[in-house]
Design an enzyme around this catalytic site. Structure first.
Site, PDB file in Angstrom:
ATOM      1  CG  ASP A  34     -24.173  -5.708 -19.388  1.00 45.03           C
ATOM      2  OD1 ASP A  34     -25.003  -6.227 -18.623  1.00 45.03           O
ATOM      3  OD2 ASP A  34     -23.534  -6.337 -20.247  1.00 45.03           O
ATOM      4  NE  ARG A 115     -14.446  -4.068 -26.885  1.00 44.65           N
ATOM      5  CZ  ARG A 115     -15.697  -3.672 -26.930  1.00 44.65           C
ATOM      6  NH1 ARG A 115     -15.988  -2.382 -26.938  1.00 44.65           N
ATOM      7  NH2 ARG A 115     -16.678  -4.531 -26.976  1.00 44.65           N
ATOM      8  CG  ASP A 144     -14.292  -7.091 -25.933  1.00 51.35           C
ATOM      9  OD1 ASP A 144     -13.409  -7.096 -26.814  1.00 51.35           O
ATOM     10  OD2 ASP A 144     -15.492  -7.290 -26.165  1.00 51.35           O
ATOM     11  CB  SER A 196     -23.194 -10.679 -26.026  1.00 48.15           C
ATOM     12  OG  SER A 196     -22.116  -9.767 -26.018  1.00 48.15           O
TER      13      SER A 196
HETATM   14  N1  ARG Z   1     -14.986 -12.773 -30.193  1.00 46.82           N
HETATM   15  C1  ARG Z   1     -14.711 -11.457 -30.641  1.00 46.82           C
HETATM   16  C2  ARG Z   1     -13.509 -10.912 -29.937  1.00 46.82           C
HETATM   17  O1  ARG Z   1     -13.059 -11.456 -28.967  1.00 46.82           O
HETATM   18  C3  ARG Z   1     -15.898 -10.534 -30.539  1.00 46.82           C
HETATM   19  C4  ARG Z   1     -16.208 -10.046 -29.151  1.00 46.82           C
HETATM   20  C5  ARG Z   1     -17.450  -9.241 -29.165  1.00 46.82           C
HETATM   21  N2  ARG Z   1     -17.676  -8.545 -27.938  1.00 46.82           N
HETATM   22  C6  ARG Z   1     -18.847  -8.485 -27.350  1.00 46.82           C
HETATM   23  N3  ARG Z   1     -18.923  -7.787 -26.274  1.00 46.82           N
HETATM   24  N4  ARG Z   1     -19.927  -9.058 -27.837  1.00 46.82           N
HETATM   25  O2  ARG Z   1     -12.968  -9.926 -30.357  1.00 46.82           O
END
Ligand code: ARG
Length: 424
Positions: A34, A115, A144, A196
């Site tokens: 990405d 993040r 995120d 992912s």
């Molecule tokens: N569900 C988790 C969260 O919202 C993990 C997210 C993982 N991010 C990703 N880009 N795969 O924090």
């Protein structure tokens, strides 16, 4: 020839960039598909310069020289790699340990904790390198984007944000085609496991692809960090985790810095199959998703911390704190790292944790990490009082009936009134 991805969608929020405002972009770059496609696409679409920033939060097996080289090959005018492991461990993971932070009962928040730090570092790098815009690779469906944009908008109102993946409508296949067409190396190609993934020293998550089929158990290829419990050693292992004022400071008697300690705990837990969580999660953007987590360090450290807290806290503290722990986890999950309530809660967590000194021995065995021994100078526990053998000592069993009479007074009165007439 692949269709060109659509132009950026119209802006909705005040902090989003109009195309003409974009001159130099700080791109949060992971080296994955990405963000590599973005690196190229931003240069073409906006005729902008791109500075790449890659943040090391302890994701295992990453080669940052390779990531940096790739960014420069793709036309970045600069690529900065920041080793933020110390700051992440001390300023983000440690408060989470003090708050026993789990969202939805099982997710230790590693991504959610990372993040706001990544966003903060992006703001600093953007300012240092004269960028007007920050770009990230989050989709419009996840948490995120909220965490990154909320932090950037709070810290740097003067900066704009673009999120190309949210605006373009390329699926994975189209991205791969775009990458091939623009000479972007595609690791693993279409054969790479279709998940992912996000990881750092506090855990690893996998989402998407076959995981979305709730009727199926996870495929074995999901788990790249933790040994599957059925394949873990047949012999249990004991590990002694020592804490000082809520902070883990030693494993099996060896004092370690926080980053090393978390990495070591992660290795031990991974070997014994600890920290696998299969959870249905309520995202803050409304969706329910299934996540597969591998968080071996958290499985050990949070278990030990909770056990020690129970030993040193009063009944009132122990009843009260889990409600605040849950609130802490929710705010962090929800991307509100700058929310003042979080600061208020941190003050409370620090205060409670002043007593959390001592050691917990965990038994690791085929996926479980459970406390089997405990000690603390602050333990509100006295074997001379609690023992069943002796009836003497400071604890007067003779006082108990009087206590029971007063303690149950209101409940008995209410029961009697509500059951007037009835013979219950
Ligand atoms: N569900 C988790 C969260 O919202 C993990 C997210 C993982 N991010 C990703 N880009 N795969 O924090």
């Amino acid at each position: 020839m692949v269709d060109r991805p659509r132009a950026p969608i119209a802006k909705t929020a005040s902090y989003e960039a109009e195309p003409h405002e974009v001159g130099r972009v700080l791109l949060l770059y992971s080296g994955g598909l990405d963000t590599s496609v973005m690196l190229k696409w931003i240069q073409d679409e906006y005729e902008a310069e791109v500075v790449a920033l890659t943040v090391n939060l302890g994701q295992p097996g990453e080669d940052y020289d390779v990531v940096r080289g790739k960014a420069l090959d793709l036309g970045a005018v600069d690529c900065r790699v920041v080793d933020a492991r110390e700051e992440f461990a001390h300023e983000y993971v440690l408060p989470a340990i003090k708050a026993n932070a789990l969202y939805g009962g099982g997710y230790p928040l590693f991504t959610a904790l990372g993040r706001p730090l990544i966003a903060k570092l992006a703001v600093a790098a953007a300012r240092e390198t004269g960028c007007d815009t920050i770009a990230h690779g989050c989709t419009g469906k996840g948490n995120d984007q909220v965490r990154i944009e909320a932090t950037v908008a709070a810290l740097a109102p003067e900066l704009r944000i673009i999120a190309p993946v949210r605006g373009w409508q390329m699926g994975r296949e189209e991205e791969i085609a775009y990458a091939r067409e623009h000479g972007i190396p595609v690791k693993g190609g279409t054969e790479a496991p279709p998940y992912s993934i996000d990881d750092n020293l506090w855990g690893r998550s996998s989402e998407g692809g076959p995981i979305e089929d709730l009727s199926e158990p996870p495929r074995d290829d999901v788990f790249q960090l933790v040994t599957r419990p059925e394949e873990a050693p047949e012999e249990p292992q004991l590990v002694r985790v020592e804490f000082e004022r809520g902070r883990p400071v030693a494993l099996d008697g060896e004092r370690l810095g926080l980053v090393d300690l978390l990495e070591r705990a992660g290795e031990l837990g991974a070997r014994h199959g600890c920290g696998i969580v299969d959870q249905i999660e309520d995202r803050i953007v409304g969706l329910k998703v299934r996540d597969l987590y591998e968080a071996p360090a958290a499985a050990l450290i949070l278990t030990a911390h909770r056990e020690l807290e129970k030993l040193v806290g009063t009944i009132h503290q122990n009843n009260f704190k889990p409600g605040l722990d849950r609130q802490w986890a929710f705010l962090v999950y929800a991307g509100l790292w700058q929310e003042p309530l979080l600061g208020d809660l941190n003050a409370f967590m620090d205060r409670v944790n002043e007593q959390v000194t001592g050691a917990i021995t965990l038994k690791l065995f085929k996926g479980s990490a459970s406390a089997v021994a405990r000690s603390s100078p602050n333990a509100l526990y006295d074997p001379a009082l609690a023992g069943f053998g002796e009836s003497g000592g400071l604890f007067s069993q003779a006082s108990s009936p009087g206590f029971i009479e007063l303690w149950s007074l209101q409940s008995r009165m209410a029961y009697g009134l509500r059951n007037r007439g009835g013979q219950k």
